[in-house]
Design a protein around this motif. Structure first.
Motif, PDB file in Angstrom:
ATOM      1  N   GLU A  94      -6.649  21.188 -49.154  1.00  0.00           N
ATOM      2  CA  GLU A  94      -7.198  20.304 -48.133  1.00  0.00           C
ATOM      3  C   GLU A  94      -7.427  21.005 -46.803  1.00  0.00           C
ATOM      4  N   TYR A  95      -6.729  22.115 -46.582  1.00  0.00           N
ATOM      5  CA  TYR A  95      -6.772  22.722 -45.249  1.00  0.00           C
ATOM      6  C   TYR A  95      -8.149  23.274 -44.913  1.00  0.00           C
ATOM      7  N   ASP A  96      -8.780  23.931 -45.911  1.00  0.00           N
ATOM      8  CA  ASP A  96     -10.120  24.455 -45.637  1.00  0.00           C
ATOM      9  C   ASP A  96     -11.167  23.897 -46.604  1.00  0.00           C
ATOM     10  N   ILE A 150      11.117  23.126 -44.807  1.00  0.00           N
ATOM     11  CA  ILE A 150      11.866  23.630 -43.658  1.00  0.00           C
ATOM     12  C   ILE A 150      11.672  22.788 -42.398  1.00  0.00           C
ATOM     13  N   ASP A 151      10.550  22.112 -42.289  1.00  0.00           N
ATOM     14  CA  ASP A 151      10.278  21.352 -41.066  1.00  0.00           C
ATOM     15  C   ASP A 151      10.866  19.944 -41.110  1.00  0.00           C
ATOM     16  N   GLY A 152      11.571  19.613 -42.196  1.00  0.00           N
ATOM     17  CA  GLY A 152      12.171  18.288 -42.299  1.00  0.00           C
ATOM     18  C   GLY A 152      11.423  17.346 -43.218  1.00  0.00           C
ATOM     19  N   GLN A 196       2.208  14.924 -51.374  1.00  0.00           N
ATOM     20  CA  GLN A 196       3.452  15.303 -52.053  1.00  0.00           C
ATOM     21  C   GLN A 196       3.568  16.815 -52.269  1.00  0.00           C
ATOM     22  N   ALA A 197       2.645  17.575 -51.664  1.00  0.00           N
ATOM     23  CA  ALA A 197       2.693  19.043 -51.783  1.00  0.00           C
ATOM     24  C   ALA A 197       3.451  19.589 -50.577  1.00  0.00           C
ATOM     25  N   VAL A 198       4.668  20.011 -50.798  1.00  0.00           N
ATOM     26  CA  VAL A 198       5.563  20.393 -49.691  1.00  0.00           C
ATOM     27  C   VAL A 198       5.426  21.885 -49.403  1.00  0.00           C
ATOM     28  N   TRP A 199       4.925  22.217 -48.212  1.00  0.00           N
ATOM     29  CA  TRP A 199       4.928  23.638 -47.821  1.00  0.00           C
ATOM     30  C   TRP A 199       6.295  23.980 -47.210  1.00  0.00           C
ATOM     31  N   GLY A 200       6.584  25.268 -47.135  1.00  0.00           N
ATOM     32  CA  GLY A 200       7.878  25.683 -46.575  1.00  0.00           C
ATOM     33  C   GLY A 200       9.044  25.115 -47.364  1.00  0.00           C
TER      34      GLY A 200
HETATM   35  N1  MTE Z   1       6.581  20.823 -45.136  1.00  0.00           N
HETATM   36  C1  MTE Z   1       5.619  19.894 -45.049  1.00  0.00           C
HETATM   37  N2  MTE Z   1       4.833  19.663 -46.107  1.00  0.00           N
HETATM   38  C2  MTE Z   1       3.871  18.712 -46.030  1.00  0.00           C
HETATM   39  C3  MTE Z   1       3.696  17.929 -44.858  1.00  0.00           C
HETATM   40  C4  MTE Z   1       4.540  18.208 -43.758  1.00  0.00           C
HETATM   41  O1  MTE Z   1       4.463  17.584 -42.684  1.00  0.00           O
HETATM   42  N3  MTE Z   1       5.483  19.198 -43.889  1.00  0.00           N
HETATM   43  N4  MTE Z   1       2.748  16.931 -44.835  1.00  0.00           N
HETATM   44  C5  MTE Z   1       2.281  16.409 -46.137  1.00  0.00           C
HETATM   45  C6  MTE Z   1       1.108  15.579 -46.001  1.00  0.00           C
HETATM   46  S1  MTE Z   1       1.379  13.947 -45.600  1.00  0.00           S
HETATM   47  C7  MTE Z   1      -0.128  16.042 -46.279  1.00  0.00           C
HETATM   48  S2  MTE Z   1      -1.477  15.034 -46.292  1.00  0.00           S
HETATM   49  C8  MTE Z   1      -0.318  17.489 -46.554  1.00  0.00           C
HETATM   50  C9  MTE Z   1      -1.084  18.085 -45.403  1.00  0.00           C
HETATM   51  O2  MTE Z   1      -0.343  17.816 -44.244  1.00  0.00           O
HETATM   52  P1  MTE Z   1      -0.144  18.945 -43.133  1.00  0.00           P
HETATM   53  O3  MTE Z   1      -1.460  19.104 -42.476  1.00  0.00           O
HETATM   54  O4  MTE Z   1       0.934  18.396 -42.231  1.00  0.00           O
HETATM   55  O5  MTE Z   1       0.313  20.186 -43.838  1.00  0.00           O
HETATM   56  O6  MTE Z   1       0.875  18.252 -46.670  1.00  0.00           O
HETATM   57  C10 MTE Z   1       1.989  17.562 -47.109  1.00  0.00           C
HETATM   58  N5  MTE Z   1       3.092  18.492 -47.108  1.00  0.00           N
END
Ligand code: MTE
Ligand code: MO
Length: 195
Positions: A80-82, A119-121, A178-182
């Motif tokens: 979704e980012y790009d 990591i960001d909560g 539901q895709a969790v980064w970090g």
């Molecule tokens: N660690 C982390 N993952 C996340 C989020 C986030 O705030 N932190 N936001 C979620 C949501 S609601 C969406 S739509 C997508 C893109 O959000 P973002 O732009 O905050 O990464 O990542 C998901 N994963």
């Protein structure tokens, strides 16, 4: 769901998950059915885990080499980012849970839940059965580049929304909630955890 790769993956990862102090832990997993290789959460040292409200008596933890030693999968998805298609690589969530000693069939039969903590909560909680059906990839690389801390990495719990009925009707940007980064911590629980 257990497959032929489970046994070698487990041995390999366990062997490489020794704490020699040289590699930082990337991922910690605790909860029902996890075979621990570290002791209880220490609120004086496990600062972020404690701040985010966790506690455990034991856990499985591993560094980058252990993650990379597991069977690797790939996923090609628009992100979704790009809004471009990228090639993602890393072990499947299922493979990592097996490496941490989880008996997948038993955990499914007992309707366990999973928490994916960033990591960001930010965190995502869902039935383990759903997480496995979604085939989460614990992504370490995008387009052959390691995902950095401070970016989407070092681990990004990603899935391909394309084949998932429950996401098909959502606008593209909403499919990745539901895709969790970090991602740095996973908890397995017997019941739906408190949000
Ligand atoms: N660690 C982390 N993952 C996340 C989020 C986030 O705030 N932190 N936001 C979620 C949501 S609601 C969406 S739509 C997508 C893109 O959000 P973002 O732009 O905050 O990464 O990542 C998901 N994963
Ligand atoms: Mo979102």
């Amino acid at each position: 769901m257990a497959d032929a790769h489970a046994a070698p993956s487990r041995q390999q990862a366990a062997a490489r998950c020794t704490f020699d102090g040289l590699q930082p832990v990337l991922l910690t997993i605790s909860g029902l059915g996890i075979q621990p290789n570290r002791s209880a959460l220490d609120p004086k040292r496990d600062i972020m885990l404690a701040a985010q409200g966790y506690q455990f008596d034991a856990a499985w933890a591993c560094g980058r080499d252990a993650i990379n030693s597991l069977a690797q999968s790939t996923l090609s998805s628009r992100i979704e980012y790009d809004e471009q298609t990228h090639g993602l690589r890393g072990p499947l969530l299922e493979t990592v849970l097996q490496a941490a000693g989880l008996d997948i069939a038993k955990a499914l039969a007992e309707h366990h839940w999973i928490t994916l903590q960033g990591i960001d909560g930010y965190r995502v909680q869902m039935p383990l059965a759903q997480a496995l059906r979604w085939r989460y990839l614990l992504t370490t690389q995008m387009d052959e580049q390691a995902l950095p801390l401070g970016g989407l990495g070092p681990l990004w719990a990603m899935y391909d929304p394309q084949p998932l009925n429950e996401l098909a009707d959502l606008p593209e940007k909403k499919r990745f909630a539901q895709a969790v980064w970090g991602l740095y911590y996973i908890q397995i629980s017997g019941d739906q955890p408190k949000a």
